[in-house]
Design a protein around this motif. Structure first.
Motif, PDB file in Angstrom:
ATOM      1  N   LEU A  93       0.832  -1.197   0.000  1.00  0.00           N
ATOM      2  CA  LEU A  93       0.000   0.000   0.000  1.00  0.00           C
ATOM      3  C   LEU A  93       0.869   1.250   0.000  1.00  0.00           C
ATOM      4  CD1 LEU A  93      -2.692   1.451   0.125  1.00  0.00           C
ATOM      5  CD2 LEU A  93      -2.673   1.170   2.619  1.00  0.00           C
ATOM      6  N   LYS A  94       1.961   1.203   0.730  1.00  0.00           N
ATOM      7  CA  LYS A  94       2.873   2.352   0.769  1.00  0.00           C
ATOM      8  C   LYS A  94       3.447   2.639  -0.613  1.00  0.00           C
ATOM      9  CE  LYS A  94       6.599   4.229   3.605  1.00  0.00           C
ATOM     10  NZ  LYS A  94       7.565   3.958   4.684  1.00  0.00           N
ATOM     11  N   LYS A  95       3.731   1.581  -1.373  1.00  0.00           N
ATOM     12  CA  LYS A  95       4.225   1.762  -2.742  1.00  0.00           C
ATOM     13  C   LYS A  95       3.135   2.384  -3.619  1.00  0.00           C
ATOM     14  CE  LYS A  95       7.056   1.128  -6.256  1.00  0.00           C
ATOM     15  NZ  LYS A  95       6.175   1.461  -7.386  1.00  0.00           N
ATOM     16  N   ARG A  96       1.893   1.953  -3.446  1.00  0.00           N
ATOM     17  CA  ARG A  96       0.776   2.535  -4.203  1.00  0.00           C
ATOM     18  C   ARG A  96       0.626   4.019  -3.871  1.00  0.00           C
ATOM     19  NH1 ARG A  96      -4.347  -0.814  -2.754  1.00  0.00           N
ATOM     20  NH2 ARG A  96      -5.335   0.889  -3.891  1.00  0.00           N
ATOM     21  N   ILE A  97       0.796   4.353  -2.605  1.00  0.00           N
ATOM     22  CA  ILE A  97       0.696   5.752  -2.182  1.00  0.00           C
ATOM     23  C   ILE A  97       1.819   6.575  -2.813  1.00  0.00           C
ATOM     24  CG2 ILE A  97       0.881   7.298  -0.202  1.00  0.00           C
ATOM     25  CD1 ILE A  97      -0.467   5.094   1.476  1.00  0.00           C
ATOM     26  N   ASP A  98       3.025   6.023  -2.813  1.00  0.00           N
ATOM     27  CA  ASP A  98       4.169   6.709  -3.422  1.00  0.00           C
ATOM     28  C   ASP A  98       3.907   6.983  -4.898  1.00  0.00           C
ATOM     29  OD1 ASP A  98       6.654   7.825  -3.824  1.00  0.00           O
ATOM     30  OD2 ASP A  98       7.755   5.940  -3.739  1.00  0.00           O
ATOM     31  N   ASP A  99       3.416   5.981  -5.609  1.00  0.00           N
ATOM     32  CA  ASP A  99       3.113   6.140  -7.038  1.00  0.00           C
ATOM     33  C   ASP A  99       2.031   7.193  -7.260  1.00  0.00           C
ATOM     34  OD1 ASP A  99       4.960   4.188  -7.604  1.00  0.00           O
ATOM     35  OD2 ASP A  99       3.492   2.586  -7.846  1.00  0.00           O
ATOM     36  N   TYR A 100       0.999   7.153  -6.420  1.00  0.00           N
ATOM     37  CA  TYR A 100      -0.116   8.100  -6.572  1.00  0.00           C
ATOM     38  C   TYR A 100       0.372   9.535  -6.355  1.00  0.00           C
ATOM     39  CZ  TYR A 100      -4.479  10.576  -5.676  1.00  0.00           C
ATOM     40  OH  TYR A 100      -5.513  11.490  -5.718  1.00  0.00           O
ATOM     41  N   LEU A 101       1.123   9.758  -5.274  1.00  0.00           N
ATOM     42  CA  LEU A 101       1.581  11.110  -4.954  1.00  0.00           C
ATOM     43  C   LEU A 101       2.598  11.613  -5.971  1.00  0.00           C
ATOM     44  CD1 LEU A 101       1.883  10.809  -1.072  1.00  0.00           C
ATOM     45  CD2 LEU A 101       0.164  12.075  -2.367  1.00  0.00           C
ATOM     46  N   THR A 102       3.425  10.709  -6.497  1.00  0.00           N
ATOM     47  CA  THR A 102       4.386  11.094  -7.533  1.00  0.00           C
ATOM     48  C   THR A 102       3.663  11.598  -8.774  1.00  0.00           C
ATOM     49  OG1 THR A 102       6.005   9.458  -6.761  1.00  0.00           O
ATOM     50  CG2 THR A 102       6.274  10.287  -9.003  1.00  0.00           C
ATOM     51  N   LYS A 103       2.676  10.848  -9.221  1.00  0.00           N
ATOM     52  CA  LYS A 103       1.901  11.254 -10.395  1.00  0.00           C
ATOM     53  C   LYS A 103       1.146  12.553 -10.136  1.00  0.00           C
ATOM     54  CE  LYS A 103       1.265   6.510 -12.078  1.00  0.00           C
ATOM     55  NZ  LYS A 103       0.286   5.411 -12.288  1.00  0.00           N
ATOM     56  N   SER A 104       0.640  12.706  -8.930  1.00  0.00           N
ATOM     57  CA  SER A 104      -0.104  13.915  -8.586  1.00  0.00           C
ATOM     58  C   SER A 104       0.782  15.154  -8.665  1.00  0.00           C
ATOM     59  CB  SER A 104      -0.692  13.781  -7.179  1.00  0.00           C
ATOM     60  OG  SER A 104      -1.400  14.940  -6.806  1.00  0.00           O
ATOM     61  N   VAL A 105       1.997  15.056  -8.139  1.00  0.00           N
ATOM     62  CA  VAL A 105       2.926  16.189  -8.174  1.00  0.00           C
ATOM     63  C   VAL A 105       3.319  16.520  -9.612  1.00  0.00           C
ATOM     64  CG1 VAL A 105       5.276  16.923  -7.602  1.00  0.00           C
ATOM     65  CG2 VAL A 105       3.832  15.881  -5.855  1.00  0.00           C
ATOM     66  N   LEU A 106       3.634  15.505 -10.396  1.00  0.00           N
ATOM     67  CA  LEU A 106       4.065  15.738 -11.775  1.00  0.00           C
ATOM     68  C   LEU A 106       2.950  16.337 -12.623  1.00  0.00           C
ATOM     69  CD1 LEU A 106       6.144  12.480 -12.412  1.00  0.00           C
ATOM     70  CD2 LEU A 106       7.007  14.787 -11.926  1.00  0.00           C
ATOM     71  N   SER A 107       1.709  15.934 -12.365  1.00  0.00           N
ATOM     72  CA  SER A 107       0.595  16.425 -13.183  1.00  0.00           C
ATOM     73  C   SER A 107       0.093  17.797 -12.739  1.00  0.00           C
ATOM     74  CB  SER A 107      -0.563  15.422 -13.140  1.00  0.00           C
ATOM     75  OG  SER A 107      -1.045  15.250 -11.817  1.00  0.00           O
ATOM     76  N   HIS A 108       0.464  18.227 -11.536  1.00  0.00           N
ATOM     77  CA  HIS A 108       0.028  19.540 -11.037  1.00  0.00           C
ATOM     78  C   HIS A 108       1.215  20.444 -10.710  1.00  0.00           C
ATOM     79  CE1 HIS A 108      -3.399  16.807 -10.074  1.00  0.00           C
ATOM     80  NE2 HIS A 108      -4.116  17.843 -10.470  1.00  0.00           N
ATOM     81  N   SER A 109       2.355  20.176 -11.299  1.00  0.00           N
ATOM     82  CA  SER A 109       3.591  20.882 -10.931  1.00  0.00           C
ATOM     83  C   SER A 109       3.488  22.396 -11.092  1.00  0.00           C
ATOM     84  CB  SER A 109       4.767  20.352 -11.756  1.00  0.00           C
ATOM     85  OG  SER A 109       4.517  20.520 -13.139  1.00  0.00           O
TER      86      SER A 109
END
Length: 246
Positions: free
Chosen positions: A139-155
């Motif tokens: 789950l922690k890996k899923r969270i990392d992936d989600y937050l990474t994509k969120s930052v990149l898409s809203h940079s």
């Protein structure tokens, strides 16, 4: 719109509400302030059968011990014979409030097969402490992936204040993908907009250095790209300078 139950026969946990008719007037008022929404009741109570319950104040979250053991080494240790919880059927959590109850329900649904729940901006930051506490690495890996994509898409829309908070969160929970994405965004901010924030000093020296180096790398790229057309503009500037002197 409320989510439908994925499978009424799929059994892991359920929530049983306290009978409010048995509460005093004062207790009723206090409990009413902590009522779950209709949607929260739905996601907490889609199942039958259980053999363990976590007690959140006046509410009980009923679960299957075997499932908890399968998804978390912390639960596995908790329910072993070495700990008191191993012999209990109800485990009180006196430090948890009703908001913790709702987050815990989401947490278990994210861990349980048979559910289609997706991480959202409203839930993801509440899941991090739980994933860390109960050592649920998947789950922690899923969270990392989600937050990474969120930052990149809203940079472009992330403020200096927000990116500092994101970096602190990424460092605290050791989310490398998330952290690297945040470093990239921070490197594009004006230096004084970062450093004037008192919380910038809470960022580790190592990460502060990475932000500076990333900024220098970006400047080098701009410089090298500019060199391709630099000679042309140099000639134009030289000619303009000559004409200016005449």
């Amino acid at each position: 719109m409320e989510k439908e139950r994925e499978d009424d026969n799929f059994v892991f946990f359920r929530e049983i509400s306290q009978n409010k008719d048995s509460l005093s007037k004062d207790e009723w008022s206090k409990d009413a302030e902590e009522d779950l929404t209709e949607y929260e009741e739905l996601i907490a109570s889609p199942f039958k059968e259980s053999n363990i319950a976590f007690v959140f104040g006046k509410r009980k979250l009923h679960l299957q011990k075997e499932h908890l053991i399968a998804v978390s080494p912390v639960f596995e240790a908790m329910f072993s014979s070495k700990f008191l919880e191993g012999s209990l059927t109800e485990i009180p959590l006196p430090d948890k409030k009703i908001s913790h109850f709702v987050h815990f329900v989401h947490f278990l649904r994210y861990l349980s097969p048979g559910f289609l729940d997706e991480l959202t901006e409203d839930t993801v930051h509440h899941m991090l402490p739980l994933a860390e506490e109960y050592q649920t690495d998947d789950l922690k890996k899923r969270i990392d992936d989600y937050l990474t994509k969120s930052v990149l898409s809203h940079s472009d829309s992330i403020t200096s204040v927000k990116i500092i908070l994101n970096i602190l969160e990424a460092e605290q929970y050791k989310l490398n993908g998330y952290l690297n994405a945040c470093i990239g965004v921070a490197s594009q901010k004006q230096v004084n907009m970062l450093t004037k924030n008192p919380r910038f000093e809470e960022i580790s020296q190592k990460v502060q250095l990475k932000i500076g180096l990333k900024r220098m790398e970006d400047i080098d790229k701009i410089y090298n790209n500019g060199k391709k057309v630099g000679s042309f503009y140099s000639k134009i500037n030289f000619i303009n300078m000559i004409y200016a002197r005449t």
